[in-house]
Design a protein around this motif. Structure first.
Motif, PDB file in Angstrom:
ATOM      1  N   THR A 128       0.817  -1.217   0.000  1.00 12.27           N
ATOM      2  CA  THR A 128       0.000   0.000   0.000  1.00 12.27           C
ATOM      3  C   THR A 128       0.853   1.271   0.000  1.00 12.27           C
ATOM      4  O   THR A 128       0.335   2.358  -0.180  1.00 12.27           O
ATOM      5  CB  THR A 128      -0.931   0.034   1.215  1.00 12.27           C
ATOM      6  N   GLY A 129       2.142   1.116   0.246  1.00 11.66           N
ATOM      7  CA  GLY A 129       3.043   2.268   0.210  1.00 11.66           C
ATOM      8  C   GLY A 129       3.233   2.971   1.536  1.00 11.66           C
ATOM      9  O   GLY A 129       4.078   3.866   1.644  1.00 11.66           O
ATOM     10  N   GLY A 130       2.489   2.579   2.548  1.00 15.70           N
ATOM     11  CA  GLY A 130       2.543   3.279   3.824  1.00 15.70           C
ATOM     12  C   GLY A 130       3.916   3.269   4.475  1.00 15.70           C
ATOM     13  O   GLY A 130       4.455   4.320   4.841  1.00 15.70           O
ATOM     14  N   SER A 131       4.515   2.086   4.656  1.00 17.45           N
ATOM     15  CA  SER A 131       5.816   1.989   5.315  1.00 17.45           C
ATOM     16  C   SER A 131       6.911   2.615   4.472  1.00 17.45           C
ATOM     17  O   SER A 131       7.854   3.226   5.000  1.00 17.45           O
ATOM     18  CB  SER A 131       6.148   0.531   5.631  1.00 17.45           C
ATOM     19  N   ALA A 160      -1.354   2.738  -3.640  1.00 10.71           N
ATOM     20  CA  ALA A 160       0.078   3.029  -3.528  1.00 10.71           C
ATOM     21  C   ALA A 160       0.487   4.065  -4.571  1.00 10.71           C
ATOM     22  O   ALA A 160       1.215   5.009  -4.270  1.00 10.71           O
ATOM     23  CB  ALA A 160       0.888   1.752  -3.695  1.00 10.71           C
ATOM     24  N   ALA A 161       0.004   3.880  -5.793  1.00  8.51           N
ATOM     25  CA  ALA A 161       0.331   4.833  -6.867  1.00  8.51           C
ATOM     26  C   ALA A 161      -0.136   6.238  -6.498  1.00  8.51           C
ATOM     27  O   ALA A 161       0.582   7.226  -6.715  1.00  8.51           O
ATOM     28  CB  ALA A 161      -0.305   4.384  -8.175  1.00  8.51           C
ATOM     29  N   GLU A 162      -1.327   6.327  -5.905  1.00  5.32           N
ATOM     30  CA  GLU A 162      -1.869   7.632  -5.502  1.00  5.32           C
ATOM     31  C   GLU A 162      -1.010   8.263  -4.402  1.00  5.32           C
ATOM     32  O   GLU A 162      -0.723   9.468  -4.434  1.00  5.32           O
ATOM     33  CB  GLU A 162      -3.300   7.460  -5.002  1.00  5.32           C
ATOM     34  N   ARG A 163      -0.605   7.437  -3.439  1.00  3.99           N
ATOM     35  CA  ARG A 163       0.195   7.960  -2.326  1.00  3.99           C
ATOM     36  C   ARG A 163       1.561   8.453  -2.792  1.00  3.99           C
ATOM     37  O   ARG A 163       2.034   9.501  -2.358  1.00  3.99           O
ATOM     38  CB  ARG A 163       0.366   6.872  -1.258  1.00  3.99           C
ATOM     39  N   PHE A 164       2.207   7.690  -3.658  1.00  2.00           N
ATOM     40  CA  PHE A 164       3.527   8.096  -4.143  1.00  2.00           C
ATOM     41  C   PHE A 164       3.435   9.361  -5.003  1.00  2.00           C
ATOM     42  O   PHE A 164       4.296  10.234  -4.924  1.00  2.00           O
ATOM     43  CB  PHE A 164       4.182   6.968  -4.936  1.00  2.00           C
ATOM     44  N   LYS A 165       2.373   9.445  -5.798  1.00  2.00           N
ATOM     45  CA  LYS A 165       2.180  10.641  -6.626  1.00  2.00           C
ATOM     46  C   LYS A 165       1.982  11.869  -5.743  1.00  2.00           C
ATOM     47  O   LYS A 165       2.588  12.929  -5.976  1.00  2.00           O
ATOM     48  CB  LYS A 165       0.975  10.456  -7.547  1.00  2.00           C
ATOM     49  N   VAL A 169       7.077  11.153  -5.202  1.00  2.00           N
ATOM     50  CA  VAL A 169       8.143  10.164  -5.232  1.00  2.00           C
ATOM     51  C   VAL A 169       8.012   9.299  -6.488  1.00  2.00           C
ATOM     52  O   VAL A 169       6.977   8.652  -6.696  1.00  2.00           O
ATOM     53  CB  VAL A 169       8.105   9.247  -3.991  1.00  2.00           C
ATOM     54  N   LYS A 170       9.052   9.285  -7.301  1.00  2.00           N
ATOM     55  CA  LYS A 170       9.073   8.410  -8.474  1.00  2.00           C
ATOM     56  C   LYS A 170       9.506   7.019  -8.027  1.00  2.00           C
ATOM     57  O   LYS A 170      10.535   6.856  -7.377  1.00  2.00           O
ATOM     58  CB  LYS A 170      10.033   8.942  -9.534  1.00  2.00           C
ATOM     59  N   VAL A 171       8.709   6.006  -8.388  1.00  2.00           N
ATOM     60  CA  VAL A 171       8.987   4.633  -7.972  1.00  2.00           C
ATOM     61  C   VAL A 171       9.153   3.732  -9.193  1.00  2.00           C
ATOM     62  O   VAL A 171       8.345   3.790 -10.131  1.00  2.00           O
ATOM     63  CB  VAL A 171       7.834   4.079  -7.105  1.00  2.00           C
ATOM     64  N   ILE A 172      10.184   2.900  -9.165  1.00  2.00           N
ATOM     65  CA  ILE A 172      10.399   1.910 -10.217  1.00  2.00           C
ATOM     66  C   ILE A 172      10.560   0.549  -9.549  1.00  2.00           C
ATOM     67  O   ILE A 172      11.406   0.384  -8.657  1.00  2.00           O
ATOM     68  CB  ILE A 172      11.649   2.223 -11.061  1.00  2.00           C
ATOM     69  N   ALA A 173       9.747  -0.416  -9.949  1.00  2.00           N
ATOM     70  CA  ALA A 173       9.849  -1.779  -9.419  1.00  2.00           C
ATOM     71  C   ALA A 173      10.402  -2.704 -10.500  1.00  2.00           C
ATOM     72  O   ALA A 173      10.022  -2.608 -11.667  1.00  2.00           O
ATOM     73  CB  ALA A 173       8.480  -2.277  -8.956  1.00  2.00           C
ATOM     74  N   LEU A 174      11.295  -3.599 -10.100  1.00  2.00           N
ATOM     75  CA  LEU A 174      11.879  -4.534 -11.061  1.00  2.00           C
ATOM     76  C   LEU A 174      10.835  -5.515 -11.598  1.00  2.00           C
ATOM     77  O   LEU A 174      10.919  -5.956 -12.742  1.00  2.00           O
ATOM     78  CB  LEU A 174      13.020  -5.317 -10.419  1.00  2.00           C
TER      79      LEU A 174
END
Length: 215
Positions: A128-131, A160-165, A169-174
């Protein structure tokens, strides 16, 4: 589909870092019923997988966050991988606790961050992106700039996408959930009939009811 996404997903499935049980769901610490359980700490016990992840995380950082001058791992799952990546890139390294230590200096960040440093955060898993965002907040509160986050695997939950936006924060997952489903089907880890159940869970994991198409 990115080949890396699927190749890594197959590796994670092969060592049971990712387990799928659509007919016998797991119960997460949050209380959610889930047909998937992910523990990327297991990758540390397999040198070929561990090295593959280290190299790919480092490559993504160089290609996307070339201005970074420090690496931060998120406790506890990303501490070791973060250190490996920092060593590969010859960059300073710290890790961020989930909560301050309850004795001594009561550190939240272990290591030495200098105000103004540009930091890439390493995560083992994004749900969820919280931690993950708590770690970002701690680094920013230390006077540093979080230039991005790189993760081994992401469930790609919309929340999670909403929280990072929102946090910028730009996030890239392998690798990610959809790539994992394709890989699991290709290697006969799951049946075609399991796909709908697994997709339904991801749409609303908090309210998913095992053995039912209803939420």
């Amino acid at each position: 589909m990115n080949n890396l996404n699927r190749i890594l997903a197959e590796k994670l499935l092969s060592i049971s870092a990712i387990k799928l049980q659509p007919d016998n769901p797991f119960i997460w610490a949050s209380g959610w019923n889930s047909p998937i359980y992910t523990d990327n700490r297991k990758t540390l016990s397999y040198p070929d997988v561990r090295s593959f992840i280290k190299v790919e995380l480092a490559r993504v950082i160089v290609e996307n966050f070339g201005n970074a001058n420090a690496i931060a791992g998120v406790a506890t799952g990303a501490i070791a991988q973060g250190a490996l990546v920092a060593d590969t890139l010859a960059l300073p390294y710290v890790y961020v606790r989930s909560s301050p230590k309850d004795h001594g200096l009561e550190n939240l960040i272990e290591g030495n961050l200098k105000p103004g440093q540009k930091v890439v955060v390493i995560e083992d898993l994004i749900s969820t992106g919280g931690s993950s965002l708590k770690a970002v907040e701690a680094i920013r509160n230390a006077g540093c700039d979080v230039v991005g986050m790189v993760a081994i695997f992401s469930y790609d939950f919309p929340i999670a996408a909403e929280r990072f936006k929102k946090a910028g924060v730009k996030v890239i997952a392998l690798s990610n959930y959809n790539a994992m489903l394709e890989a699991a089907l290709a290697i006969d880890y799951i049946k075609e009939s399991d796909i709908e159940t697994l997709k339904e869970w991801r749409q609303d994991p908090e309210n998913w009811v095992p053995g039912s198409n209803e939420f």
